[in-house]
Scaffold this active site. Structure first.
Site, PDB file in Angstrom:
ATOM      1  CG  ASP A  86      -2.078   0.950   1.138  1.00 17.04           C
ATOM      2  OD1 ASP A  86      -2.270   1.569   0.084  1.00 17.04           O
ATOM      3  OD2 ASP A  86      -2.808   1.087   2.146  1.00 17.04           O
ATOM      4  CB  SER A  89      -0.361  10.785   0.283  1.00 20.53           C
ATOM      5  OG  SER A  89      -0.281  12.188   0.330  1.00 20.53           O
ATOM      6  CB  THR A 126      -8.379   9.070  -1.734  1.00 26.24           C
ATOM      7  OG1 THR A 126      -7.076   9.629  -1.857  1.00 26.24           O
ATOM      8  CG2 THR A 126      -8.580   8.032  -2.816  1.00 26.24           C
ATOM      9  NE  ARG A 174      -2.122  13.436  17.988  1.00 25.27           N
ATOM     10  CZ  ARG A 174      -1.916  12.962  16.754  1.00 25.27           C
ATOM     11  NH1 ARG A 174      -2.502  11.846  16.361  1.00 25.27           N
ATOM     12  NH2 ARG A 174      -1.109  13.573  15.931  1.00 25.27           N
TER      13      ARG A 174
END
Ligand code: URA
Length: 451
Positions: A86, A89, A126, A174
């Site tokens: 895989d 990005s 995506t 976070r």
């Protein structure tokens, strides 16, 4: 294990810069998953890690426990005849590479189970791009997903709730405690999700430049090093390519506009944007070489180009779209299926010169402003809005030439882009040196040497 530790004592330990043990980290991750760690404690733990950092061993342990907080994919029973590989990005503007890359690698004998995110912040996702294709369902269950990967060679789907669920809660905390930008926590967050899909090899595209999350090159290098170290310690050979995000990748931004660019790319690769083509082939080559499908990068590049130029990758893409609910003739009749906007118009350059700089982050934010992206995960998006034919750095434009074609829902959107876009693009009378595409590559195998 649970009665052995007190959360506040472990937070104190990390706050004071002391290394946590594997069981201690396991206890904390268990607390994230079962809710026994409160939001306050989780925020304090994140800040302690942010300030004091983690050793490589701690990062490996955190990644493994987060990965094991939910389901992990096993491929053994599917008896695949090739490696599971895989790419991930860190996110960029116009980054549509996954849509071409997964079919290319699948055409070369790899199996690519690509689990992608939705866009958040100034970069697109995506899955959002794929959802501009009518009928596309990026949420199959694990067993359908795995059998599709076996049958087609690749499948691109969305994040599922049962994949590394500890990360979902940790990331949300976070996000509201100013602790996202910790290399240790980013490493564990990305890898816990990626490694949960049972990979034999991973290639990371770490973006740097004004449109990247790691805008600063030093941060991108630290992240690449950290990811390469942790994933190889976790048994998955990984290559990290640090790549440029000082201009839009390809010539389009949005959702349908980017899918359209991908279809053109797969059908007519010799007319593709050069940087998009080069980076796609380079990432594919690393995936083939790292997973053992090709023994060196030269042969791997050649094989990737053949898969693209022969139309094999296009037909794998078409099959994947159809199997996930999209139209069977998307490649042949894209205009019939992709949303088209009522207002498509050129945004013109107010002066002449070489394109010397593009505020890529602001281009991404302009798309959010027009609802092609979102500011919170529940926002709906307008898949048709976007830009195409965006200029590239180093290109000469005359006054009145097109900087980009705007695909808008109405005239107000067009006015906004006519006002905004020219201010984000700097022209110069001298031509700059062209931008480096790939700055650096860090590769790690799975040896057992620690930092
Ligand atoms: N992307 C992730 O998945 N996690 C992070 O922490 C940062 C970016």
């Amino acid at each position: 294990m649970s009665e052995l530790f007190l959360p506040q004592e472990l937070i104190r330990k990390k706050r004071d810069g002391i290394t946590l043990t594997d069981p201690e980290i396991g206890f904390l991750v268990q607390g994230i998953s079962d809710g026994s760690l409160t939001d306050a404690q989780l925020g304090a733990f994140a800040m302690a890690v942010f300030k004091c950092g983690m050793s490589l061993d701690e990062r490996v342990d955190l990644t493994r426990h987060m990965m094991n907080s939910g389901e992990t994919l096993q491929w053994g029973q599917l008896e695949l005849d090739g490696p599971v590989v895989d790419k991930h990005s860190t996110g960029g503007v116009g980054d549509k590479i996954s849509l071409m890359l997964a079919p290319i690698v699948a055409s070369c004998g790899g199996y690519v189970p690509m689990i992608s995110g939705r866009g958040l912040g100034h970069t697109g996702g995506t899955l959002d791009k794929l959802e501009s294709i009518p009928g596309y369902d990026g949420t199959p269950n694990n067993s359908k997903f795995q059998s599709l990967v076996k049958e087609v060679g690749c499948a691109i789907i969305g994040q599922t709730a049962n994949l590394a669920p500890a990360d979902q809660r940790f990331y949300a905390t976070r996000d509201v405690t100013a602790t996202v930008e910790s290399i240790d926590l980013i490493t564990a967050s990305i890898l816990s999700k990626k490694l949960a899909s049972g990979l034999d090899a991973l290639v990371m595209d770490i973006k740097t430049g004004n449109g990247a999350f790691a805008a600063d090159f030093k941060m991108a290098q630290e992240l690449a090093q950290s990811i390469a170290n942790v994933s190889s310690q976790s048994g998955v050979p990984t290559s990290c390519l640090i790549t440029d995000m000082n201009q839009v990748l390809g010539h389009s931004v949005g959702n349908a506009t980017e899918v359209s660019e991908c279809l053109d790319f797969l059908i007519n690769p010799n007319e593709a944007n050069t940087r998009l083509l080069n980076l796609t082939i380079e990432l594919a080559a690393y995936m083939l070489q790292l997973s053992g499908l090709e023994k060196d990068l030269v042969a791997a590049r050649q094989k990737s180009l053949e898969a693209l130029n022969s139309g094999k990758a296009a037909s794998v893409f078409g099959k994947m779209i159809f199997e996930l609910g999209g139209p069977i003739d998307l490649l042949e009749n894209p205009l019939k299926h992709l949303p088209s906007m009522p207002v498509i118009s050129s945004v013109k350059s107010p002066s002449s010169g070489y394109i010397s700089e593009i505020d890529v982050r602001a281009v991404g934010l302009s798309m959010i402003h027009l609802k092609a992206g979102r500011t919170k995960s529940t926002d709906p998006i307008d898949h048709g809005v976007g830009l195409s034919e965006i200029v590239s750095i180093g290109q000469w434009v005359n006054k009145g030439d097109t900087l980009a074609m705007a695909h808008c829902r109405d005239k107000d959107q067009l006015s906004y882009l006519e006002k905004t876009l020219p201010s984000l693009i700097t022209l110069n009378e001298n031509q700059n040196e062209s931008l480096v595409l790939i700055h650096e590559v860090l590769s790690s195998t799975t040896d057992s040497s620690h930092e």
